[in-house]
Design an enzyme around this catalytic site. Structure first.
Site, PDB file in Angstrom:
ATOM      1  N   CYS A  86     126.989  34.213  74.180  1.00  0.00           N
ATOM      2  CA  CYS A  86     126.534  34.207  75.574  1.00  0.00           C
ATOM      3  C   CYS A  86     125.098  33.652  75.646  1.00  0.00           C
ATOM      4  O   CYS A  86     124.891  32.473  75.393  1.00  0.00           O
ATOM      5  CB  CYS A  86     126.655  35.593  76.179  1.00  0.00           C
ATOM      6  SG  CYS A  86     126.633  35.609  77.987  1.00  0.00           S
ATOM      7  N   HIS A 194     132.454  37.383  74.604  1.00  0.00           N
ATOM      8  CA  HIS A 194     131.805  38.412  73.796  1.00  0.00           C
ATOM      9  C   HIS A 194     132.770  39.048  72.793  1.00  0.00           C
ATOM     10  O   HIS A 194     133.379  40.090  73.099  1.00  0.00           O
ATOM     11  CB  HIS A 194     131.243  39.509  74.702  1.00  0.00           C
ATOM     12  CG  HIS A 194     130.042  39.118  75.480  1.00  0.00           C
ATOM     13  ND1 HIS A 194     128.751  39.343  75.031  1.00  0.00           N
ATOM     14  CD2 HIS A 194     129.919  38.515  76.690  1.00  0.00           C
ATOM     15  CE1 HIS A 194     127.890  38.899  75.936  1.00  0.00           C
ATOM     16  NE2 HIS A 194     128.574  38.394  76.957  1.00  0.00           N
ATOM     17  N   GLU A 196     132.005  40.807  70.267  1.00  0.00           N
ATOM     18  CA  GLU A 196     131.484  42.123  69.877  1.00  0.00           C
ATOM     19  C   GLU A 196     131.928  43.219  70.839  1.00  0.00           C
ATOM     20  O   GLU A 196     131.837  44.413  70.519  1.00  0.00           O
ATOM     21  CB  GLU A 196     129.949  42.075  69.776  1.00  0.00           C
ATOM     22  CG  GLU A 196     129.183  42.183  71.070  1.00  0.00           C
ATOM     23  CD  GLU A 196     129.129  40.916  71.908  1.00  0.00           C
ATOM     24  OE1 GLU A 196     128.351  40.871  72.884  1.00  0.00           O
ATOM     25  OE2 GLU A 196     129.870  39.955  71.598  1.00  0.00           O
TER      26      GLU A 196
END
Length: 229
Positions: A86, A194, A196
């Site tokens: 990002c 994302h 994660e």
């Protein structure tokens, strides 16, 4: 394998990245402040999402000049793994470690929801445990995720297979539906979604976990082939 999670003023996904490494891999991981001048002790550098320096001037434009970015460039040159997510992707393009730029979403709205990505290239340290063509669910959260590059750069990305993820349903207007790219060498990756935030079923998806396990596998394979224990 040791991971560094960079922290800039305005980072807000640094904890997510730290916890992803901790839970998905159980490998050593440290927060590293933006003023750091030595990353030599790390094998993978994670540049997290957020709003570094408040996104003033342009997303990533100020963070690009942080002292730690000189060390990120050195690490990339040495062949270490660098993943920008990002705002981290935006910082890597501003630093010239990846081609292109990120513009305002074509809707001019902040988009925050799950997206389906297609794995375009699994011959890469970050994607080797996925199947080519596999569709995965990874969340996005960005207002400036519209990837853009000129025609010559796009042709180069396509011919070199540097596009590793495409959106199945483009949420931001990115050229060629690009969601993630790599440098020519394959050790630096930038992506807007994302991973994660998709490492545990409690989060709604575990599809991001293979990115982290792929990196660990690549590092172990490299060290085994070099005879390092």
């Amino acid at each position: 394998m040791k991971f560094a999670v960079l922290v800039f003023p305005g980072s807000n996904c640094d904890i997510d990245c730290y916890k992803a490494v901790e839970s998905a891999l159980g490998e050593p991981v440290d927060y590293v402040w933006h003023t750091a001048t030595d990353l030599s002790g790390y094998d993978c550098i994670l540049v997290p999402g957020g709003f570094s320096y408040g996104d003033y001037l342009r997303c990533g434009a100020i963070a690009r000049f942080a002292p730690v970015m000189n060390e990120v460039a050195k690490a990339a040159e040495e062949g270490k793994y660098v993943l920008g997510i990002c705002n981290g992707f935006q910082i890597l393009t501003e630093a010239g470690l990846l081609p292109g730029t990120l513009r305002r979403n074509d809707s001019l709205k902040f988009r925050c929801h799950d997206t389906v990505l297609r794995v375009e290239n699994n011959d890469n340290p970050f994607t080797s445990l996925y199947a080519e063509g596999e569709e995965i669910t990874i969340p996005i959260a960005h207002g400036e995720g519209n990837y853009y590059c000129d025609e010559d750069t796009l042709k180069q990305l396509q011919e070199n297979r540097q596009i590793i993820f495409r959106y199945s349903n483009n949420p931001n207007g990115s050229v060629d539906d690009i969601a993630g790219i790599t440098n020519e060498r394959g050790n630096v990756v930038g992506m807007m979604p994302h991973p994660e935030r998709a490492v545990d079923g409690l989060l709604g998806s575990e599809d991001g976990k293979k990115m982290f396990t792929s990196i660990l596998k690549a590092w172990r394979d490299r060290h085994e082939s070099a005879g390092v224990r």
